[in-house]
Design an enzyme around this catalytic site. Structure first.
Site, PDB file in Angstrom:
ATOM      1  N   GLY A  27       0.816  -1.218   0.000  1.00 58.07           N
ATOM      2  CA  GLY A  27       0.000   0.000   0.000  1.00 58.07           C
ATOM      3  C   GLY A  27       0.841   1.256   0.000  1.00 58.07           C
ATOM      4  O   GLY A  27       2.026   1.230  -0.330  1.00 58.07           O
ATOM      5  N   ASN A  28       0.185   2.389   0.352  1.00 52.83           N
ATOM      6  CA  ASN A  28       0.808   3.721   0.276  1.00 52.83           C
ATOM      7  C   ASN A  28       1.379   3.915  -1.138  1.00 52.83           C
ATOM      8  O   ASN A  28       2.554   4.206  -1.326  1.00 52.83           O
ATOM      9  CB  ASN A  28       1.892   3.884   1.356  1.00 52.83           C
ATOM     10  CG  ASN A  28       2.314   5.345   1.490  1.00 52.83           C
ATOM     11  OD1 ASN A  28       3.484   5.674   1.443  1.00 52.83           O
ATOM     12  ND2 ASN A  28       1.356   6.229   1.625  1.00 52.83           N
ATOM     13  N   HIS A  33       4.563   2.256  -7.949  1.00 50.37           N
ATOM     14  CA  HIS A  33       3.651   1.107  -7.920  1.00 50.37           C
ATOM     15  C   HIS A  33       2.743   1.095  -9.154  1.00 50.37           C
ATOM     16  O   HIS A  33       2.457   0.045  -9.722  1.00 50.37           O
ATOM     17  CB  HIS A  33       2.739   1.175  -6.690  1.00 50.37           C
ATOM     18  CG  HIS A  33       3.447   1.031  -5.386  1.00 50.37           C
ATOM     19  ND1 HIS A  33       3.621   2.078  -4.514  1.00 50.37           N
ATOM     20  CD2 HIS A  33       4.002  -0.048  -4.792  1.00 50.37           C
ATOM     21  CE1 HIS A  33       4.256   1.657  -3.445  1.00 50.37           C
ATOM     22  NE2 HIS A  33       4.512   0.376  -3.579  1.00 50.37           N
TER      23      HIS A  33
END
Ligand code: PAF
Length: 279
Positions: A27-28, A33
């Protein structure tokens, strides 16, 4: 985008899919990503992402509780990238009982560099990745070169365990000033953020000197560690390795043009940054 939190729901959503491409994350999510999601879509369909902050890969003094959790914003970003399913299990779902079966990478790969400074890290990473692969059963999975050693550990795990998942490597995404994108960059103060691109500059310096034969690899590493230390960083390692197996090259191998990579980890204030550059 479907958000599923249990393994049963995930299997239901993916039943009959033979070309799934998978991107595991904690996440984050940032642009780095998202570039993995885009690459995944070129290697399979549908694209499945996971968000799971994996306690097993954090040491006792590391930032598990502090690790940034930005679930809502992450979901919006993934939906915009056309991700089909987000698997977001909680700890009880993925580790309903103590995870006693674990994957132990070979010591000469898993206990060097990051593994030396973060004991147990690659056991935690390999174990969760194998478990996520078992849930998602992807044909392809994408990992960033930013975490060079992790990519290699996972690739070797898949080969040695004959997993039917192709590991795809994604190039590191950098800010305009060269800093590799990372969730941990958010911890940097403004002054530290301005200093942070020096890490890549140091890697470039190592690469240039190695290519020019300007000293032995050891002396170059030592000079650059001293130089970055003088700027207030606390380097764990700046190390030239063979790309093939992350072992140190002999001077003869360097001269014969062995493909190399220089890897670094260093603390700037309270934040530990890692980066690498292929030579
Ligand atoms: O690179 C990461 O974010 C993590 O190590 C991974 C691969 C998602 C496993 O928890």
């Amino acid at each position: 985008m479907k958000i599923v939190t249990t393994i049963d729901e995930l299997r239901g959503q993916l039943s009959g899919q033979l070309r799934t491409a998978f991107v595991p994350t904690m996440g984050n999510l940032h642009e780095g990503h998202l570039s993995l999601m885009r690459l995944a879509s070129r290697h399979g369909d549908p694209v499945v992402a996971s968000i799971f902050v994996n306690r097993l890969q954090f040491g006792p003094n590391e930032d598990f509780d502090k690790y940034p959790r930005t679930f809502e914003a992450d979901c919006e970003k993934l939906a915009r990238e056309g991700v089909y399913v987000l698997f977001a299990p909680d700890e009880k779902e993925l580790y309903p009982e103590p995870q006693e079966y674990r994957v132990q990478p070979p010591h000469d790969l898993g206990d060097i560099l990051e593994g030396h400074f973060r004991p147990g890290f690659f056991v935690g990473v390999s174990t969760v990745v194998l478990k996520l692969f078992s849930c998602v059963q992807p044909r392809a999975a994408v990992f960033g070169k930013k975490d060079y050693q992790q990519l290699m550990v996972i690739r070797n795990m898949c080969r040695q365990l004959a997993l039917p998942t192709q590991i795809v490597a994604a190039e590191t995404v950098r800010a305009e000033d060269g800093l590799a994108l990372s969730s941990r960059n958010g911890y940097l103060s403004a002054a530290e953020r301005a200093e942070a691109p020096q890490l890549l500059r140091m890697l470039n310096r190592v690469a240039e000197r190695v290519r020019a034969g300007d000293g032995t690899v050891q002396s170059i590493e030592q000079d650059v560690m001293t130089e970055i230390g003088a700027r207030g960083w606390k380097p764990d390692y700046i190390s030239v390795r063979k790309r093939m197996n992350l072992r140190p090259p002999t001077e003869a191998e360097v001269q014969q043009g062995e493909p190399l990579v220089v890897l670094a980890a260093a603390r700037l204030g309270a934040t530990r940054l890692i980066d690498n550059l292929e030579i």
